[in-house]
Design an enzyme around this catalytic site. Structure first.
Site, PDB file in Angstrom:
ATOM      1  CG  ASP A  73      -4.352 -50.575  39.514  1.00 17.39           C
ATOM      2  OD1 ASP A  73      -3.953 -51.643  40.000  1.00 17.39           O
ATOM      3  OD2 ASP A  73      -4.355 -50.340  38.287  1.00 17.39           O
TER       4      ASP A  73
ATOM      5  CB  CYS B 191      -4.495 -55.662  37.850  1.00 20.65           C
ATOM      6  SG  CYS B 191      -3.024 -54.688  38.140  1.00 20.65           S
TER       7      CYS B 191
ATOM      8  CG  HIS C 240      -5.929 -54.763  33.127  1.00 20.91           C
ATOM      9  ND1 HIS C 240      -4.809 -54.661  33.916  1.00 20.91           N
ATOM     10  CD2 HIS C 240      -5.519 -55.333  31.961  1.00 20.91           C
ATOM     11  CE1 HIS C 240      -3.769 -55.137  33.263  1.00 20.91           C
ATOM     12  NE2 HIS C 240      -4.173 -55.543  32.078  1.00 20.91           N
TER      13      HIS C 240
HETATM   14 CA    CA Z   1      -3.277 -53.680  40.504  1.00 23.68          CA
END
Ligand code: CA
Length: 508
Positions: free
Chosen positions: A54, A96, A150
Site C-alpha cells: 500500500d 488505493c 478497501h
Molecule cells: Ca494505496
C-alpha cells in the site's frame, strides 16, 4: 521482434468488448508451448500469489535503485526480481480503491465506478462487478484474500461475497483505524470525548475480521494502534498457513495478500522498530514488508510449491506526499492522487521459476487491468473472460513467458475520476489534463492537494528523455499527433457502447 514499433505497428481487437492489443506470433507460440508443456508435466494449473503493498513507491526497493540508497534494504524483493521479471512501466490507478478494483476486475475506474476510496462508511463498493477471484473460483481455484480490502464495506461488496472462499483482514484502510486514536497527530480528536464518540459512531467497522464464502463477518479484534502494528505479521502468518494447507490439496489456488504497510501512519512492529538504517517508521515498515515477502516465498519453497506458483509483488499507487516523511520514494513527478508518473507508476515483479526467465527487466507497458486476463490465461481459463462488459486489460501471458517477451499493450490510459488525463504509447505521454498546483510538484508535492488543470492543445512528454515530465514539446512532435489522437478517440468511443459507471465519484 524485428520491425516491431509500439507507435506504428498495428493492433488487433479480439472482440467488441476488449481492448485492442498487439499480437506477436512468435512469442505467442513460445508462451503457448511453455504453458502446454507445464500442464502436461504437472496435470494442473499453477497457483497465483499477488502481494499488493500500500502506497509503496516505484523507487523503494533496491532492485529499482532504492533499498540501501534510501535507508531501507530490501534483499528478499531484490532476490525475487533477480529470479524473475522486473517491470519498469507498470501502471496502477492514482489511489488505493481504484487500483484494487481495476486489479480484480480488469476494468478501468470509469467502468467499475470506484474512482476514489470510500471512507468512513461511504456507500458503494465492488458489488455487481465480476472479480478475478470469482472467475478463478469457477475454474476450480481455492481463493483466499488476506489483509487490506478497501473495496466497500457493504455486505455485497465484502470479499466473501465477491468470489473469495475466505477473508482475514480489515475492510478499509490503515489510517481510518488510527487517525482518531493517536494524540500526537490528532490531539483535537483524542482529547475531545465528543469528537471521539462521533467518529466511533460513524458507520465503519473498527475491527479486523474473518469471513468465509457467503457468510457473515466475525470480528477478530478491534484495531487499536498496538494491534495495528502487529497486523502485517498476523496476516503473513495467516497467508503462510493457507499456503501450507494448500500444499496437500489437488486444487490450484489464488492468494490475494494485501499488506497494511506502508500506508500512513506507520507504527512498525516492535521487531522492526528502528531496524532500517533510516530509522523512520516508513522505512522500518519497508524492511518488514520485504521480510514478509521472504517469509511467503520461503513457505512456497518449503512446501514444494515455488515452481507451481506465479508470484506478483506490486503496490497500489505512488507515494502519499501529504504525509511526508511517512512516505514512499519515487524518482518521478508528483505523487499519489495524480496522473503524473509519480502517482501511478509502481514497482511490479513477476516470478515463476522455470516458467518466467530470470534476470529480466522490461519497460513494456503493463496496466493493472492486465492482471485479470493474464491470470485467467495462466489458469487455462481465458474462455471465462466476461463478454457482457468491457474489459480494459490485455492478456500479457506471452510477455511474461516468452524468453524475450514484449508487451502486448499499445496504449495506457490515465484517468482522473471522470476526466481523461493522458495516454502513453511507446516513450511518449500525451497529456490533456492533470492534477497539479504548479511545476513545484516536480519535486514531489502532494497529488491530492492539487487542482485539476486542462491543457487545450495537450502536452507531450518524452518519458525516456524527461522522466520528470518537465518539458512539454508537442510542437516539435506533431508528426505523432494522429497516433495520440486516434488512440484517445477510440478509447473514448468505447464508452458509447459500454457506458461508464459511477459508484464513488471524484470531483474533477
Ligand atoms: Ca494505496
Amino acid at each position: 521482434m524485428s520491425g516491431f514499433d509500439p507507435i506504428v505497428s498495428p493492433t488487433q481487437k479480439p472482440a467488441a468488448n476488449l481492448e485492442p492489443r498487439f499480437v506477436h506470433p512468435d512469442q505467442e507460440r513460445a508462451a503457448e508451448a511453455r504453458m502446454s508443456e507445464y500442464r502436461s508435466r504437472h496435470g494442473r494449473s499453477p497457483n497465483i500469489l499477488v502481494v499488493l503493498m500500500d502506497d509503496v513507491g516505484w523507487g523503494d526497493f533496491g532492485c529499482y535503485g532504492g533499498g540501501i540508497a534510501v535507508g531501507a534494504p530490501t534483499p528478499n524483493i531484490d532476490k525475487l526480481a533477480r529470479q524473475g521479471l522486473l517491470l519498469t512501466s507498470c501502471y496502477s490507478e492514482p489511489s488505493c480503491t481504484p487500483s484494487r478494483a481495476t486489479l480484480l476486475t480488469g476494468r478501468l475506474p470509469m467502468r467499475h465506478g470506484l474512482q476514489r476510496p470510500p471512507m468512513y462508511g461511504d456507500p458503494g463498493g465492488l458489488e455487481g462487478e465480476l472479480t478475478l477471484a470469482e472467475l478463478l473460483s469457477d475454474a476450480g481455484y481455492a481463493t483466499q484474500a488476506v489483509g487490506k480490502w478497501h473495496l466497500g464495506e457493504n455486505e455485497a461488496s465484502q470479499p466473501q461475497n465477491v468470489g473469495f472462499d475466505d477473508f482475514y483482514g480489515f475492510l478499509s484502510v490503515s489510517d481510518m483505524y488510527t487517525e482518531w486514536r493517536d494524540p500526537y497527530f490528532f490531539p483535537e480528536m483524542v482529547y475531545s470525548a465528543a469528537r471521539t464518540d462521533w467518529v466511533r459512531n460513524l458507520p465503519f467497522n473498527k475491527c479486523f475480521v474473518h469471513a468465509t464464502r457467503g457468510g457473515a463477518l466475525e470480528e477478530v479484534e478491534e484495531v487499536t494502534i498496538p494491534v495495528l502494528s502487529l497486523l502485517d505479521a498476523k496476516w503473513a502468518e495467516y497467508s503462510a498457513g493457507f499456503i501450507r494447507r494448500m500444499a496437500g490439496e489437488d486444487r490450484p489456488w489464488f492468494l490475494y495478500h494485501c499488506t497494511r504497510g506502508a500506508h500512513f501512519d506507520n507504527y512498525p512492529h516492535e521487531d522492526f522498530l528502528g531496524s532500517s538504517p533510516a530509522k523512520h517508521p516508513y522505512k522500518d515498515t519497508i524492511v518488514e514488508l520485504d521480510d514478509i515477502v521472504g517469509r511467503l516465498v520461503a513457505v512456497l519453497e518449503e512446501t514444494g510449491q515455488l515452481e507451481h506458483t506465479m508470484v506478483l509483488v506490486s503496490s497500489d499507487n505512488g507515494p502519499e506526499m501529504e504525509t511526508w516523511p511517512d512516505a514512499a520514494y519515487t524518482p518521478f513527478r508528483c505523487a499519489k492522487g495524480s496522473t503524473w508518473e509519480g502517482g501511478v507508476r509502481v514497482p511490479a515483479i513477476f516470478s515463476w521459476p522455470g516458467m518466467i526467465a530470470p534476470d529480466r527487466a522490461s519497460d513494456g507497458l503493463f496496466a493493472f487491468s492486465d492482471i485479470l486476463p493474464t491470470a485467467l490465461a495462466i489458469a487455462g481459463a481465458s474462455e471465462r473472460l466476461p463478454s457482457d462488459r468491457f474489459i480494459d486489460g490485455v492478456d500479457q501471458t506471452s510477455m511474461l513467458l516468452a524468453p524475450e517477451g514484449i508487451s502486448n499493450r499499445k496504449y495506457h490510459y490515465y484517468w482522473l475520476g471522470q476526466l481523461f488525463s493522458a495516454l502513453r504509447v511507446g516513450e511518449y505521454k500525451f497529456m490533456l489534463a492533470s492534477i497539479s498546483d504548479d511545476d513545484r510538484d516536480v519535486a514531489g508535492g502532494g497529488g491530492f492537494t492539487g487542482v485539476s488543470n486542462k491543457y487545450p492543445y495537450g502536452r507531450l512528454y518524452n518519458l525516456y528523455l524527461d522522466p520528470k515530465e518537465t518539458h512539454s514539446y508537442l510542437i516539435r512532435k506533431l508528426a505523432y499527433l494522429e497516433a495520440f489522437q486516434s488512440g484517445a478517440r477510440d478509447h473514448l468511443l468505447s464508452f458509447g457502447q459500454y457506458p461508464p459507471k459511477l459508484v464513488v465519484g471524484l470531483n474533477t
